[in-house]
Design a protein around this motif. Structure first.
Motif, mmCIF file in Angstrom:
data_model
loop_
_atom_site.group_PDB
_atom_site.id
_atom_site.type_symbol
_atom_site.label_atom_id
_atom_site.label_comp_id
_atom_site.label_asym_id
_atom_site.label_seq_id
_atom_site.Cartn_x
_atom_site.Cartn_y
_atom_site.Cartn_z
ATOM 1 N N HIS B 12 0.860 -1.166 0.000
ATOM 2 C CA HIS B 12 0.000 0.000 0.000
ATOM 3 C C HIS B 12 0.902 1.224 0.000
ATOM 4 O O HIS B 12 1.860 1.289 0.788
ATOM 5 C CB HIS B 12 -0.878 0.027 1.255
ATOM 6 N N GLN B 14 0.902 5.733 -0.560
ATOM 7 C CA GLN B 14 0.089 6.947 -0.618
ATOM 8 C C GLN B 14 0.170 7.553 -2.018
ATOM 9 O O GLN B 14 1.193 7.418 -2.720
ATOM 10 C CB GLN B 14 0.582 7.974 0.407
ATOM 11 N N GLU B 15 -0.895 8.211 -2.399
ATOM 12 C CA GLU B 15 -0.909 8.922 -3.685
ATOM 13 C C GLU B 15 0.298 9.847 -3.753
ATOM 14 O O GLU B 15 0.590 10.578 -2.800
ATOM 15 C CB GLU B 15 -2.212 9.720 -3.824
ATOM 16 N N ASP B 17 3.421 8.835 -4.002
ATOM 17 C CA ASP B 17 4.642 8.086 -3.707
ATOM 18 C C ASP B 17 5.148 7.388 -4.961
ATOM 19 O O ASP B 17 4.370 7.024 -5.844
ATOM 20 C CB ASP B 17 4.382 7.024 -2.636
ATOM 21 N N VAL B 109 -3.060 2.030 -4.117
ATOM 22 C CA VAL B 109 -2.649 3.420 -3.946
ATOM 23 C C VAL B 109 -3.758 4.149 -3.210
ATOM 24 O O VAL B 109 -4.898 4.217 -3.690
ATOM 25 C CB VAL B 109 -2.356 4.086 -5.295
ATOM 26 N N LEU B 110 -3.422 4.684 -2.056
ATOM 27 C CA LEU B 110 -4.407 5.341 -1.206
ATOM 28 C C LEU B 110 -4.454 6.834 -1.517
ATOM 29 O O LEU B 110 -3.421 7.495 -1.566
ATOM 30 C CB LEU B 110 -4.042 5.122 0.267
#
Lengths: 114, 111
Positions: B12, B14-15, B17, B109-110
């Motif tokens: 996972h 983060q947007e 990254d 992708v969070l």
């Protein structure tokens, strides 16, 4: 553009029943193949064909038959379904031998054997 | 039995990254290495086909490198976006008939 078409998308069978998964491609591809996808495992090759009248076994061929009478079609037959054949099946094709190009996949057929 | 291994199994990020995954394959009898992107409820679609040692391929924010002598390939995603969420598969072939797939890296992708 149809590409690679698989039917049916879903099927439930009882142990011992037979069925055929259909695969057709309209790209004039020489090479066609069948894979199964099981949880925690990569796509595994069942059978493949490099042209009409030519087929060969992949990694997990037992319990499955194939034939290739035309360039377009490559059906996968289960003669006597077993619960171990519960899986998602993908048909894939590419242009042909001598060409390392990408595989084009159908949308998959989810088979459950009770 | 030839083996293709992918790592990590899942991640996972983060947007925004950047991230990368690894595909390890047999270093002998190499013919080609494929990368596929597989979105949920869809079929795998090709990203790259790599055939030469030292190959580098790029498509938008996604790129890949290949080392056939040591048997590995890296896939990089720069500035990950939620739409990059998918399973990324690699496949090794020593000819044009049989492809051996890894189990994939599942990327989320969070936002």
């Amino acid at each position: 553009n149809a590409g690679v078409t698989q039917t049916p998308k879903f099927q439930v069978l009882k142990t011992g029943q037979s069925m055929t998964l259909q695969c057709a491609q309209d790209m004039n591809h020489e090479y066609m193949s069948w894979y199964r996808q099981d949880p925690g495992m990569g796509l595994r090759l069942i059978h493949y064909s490099v042209g009409a009248g030519i087929t060969d076994q992949g990694e997990v061929p037992n319990g499955y038959n194939v034939s290739r009478s035309t360039t377009e079609d490559f059906p996968l037959r289960l003669l006597s379904a077993a619960p171990s054949q519960t899986s998602v099946y993908f048909c894939a094709s590419h242009l042909g031998t001598g060409y390392p190009g990408e595989l084009f996949f159908g949308e998959g057929s989810r088979l459950t054997v009770l | 039995i030839l083996n293709v291994e992918q790592s990590p199994q899942s991640l996972h990020v983060q947007e925004g990254d950047s991230t990368n995954f690894t595909c390890s394959f047999p270093s002998s009898n190499f013919y080609a290495l494929h990368w596929y992107r597989w979105e949920t409820a869809k079929s795998p679609e090709a990203l790259f086909v790599m055939t030469l040692n030292g190959d580098e391929k790029k498509k938008g924010r996604i790129s890949a490198t290949l080392n056939t002598k040591e048997g590995y390939s890296y896939l990089y995603i720069k500035g990950s976006q939620p739409e990059d969420s998918a399973t990324y598969l690699c496949a090794f072939t020593s000819g044009t008939y049989k492809y051996i797939f890894g189990t994939g890296t599942r990327l989320k992708v969070l936002a």
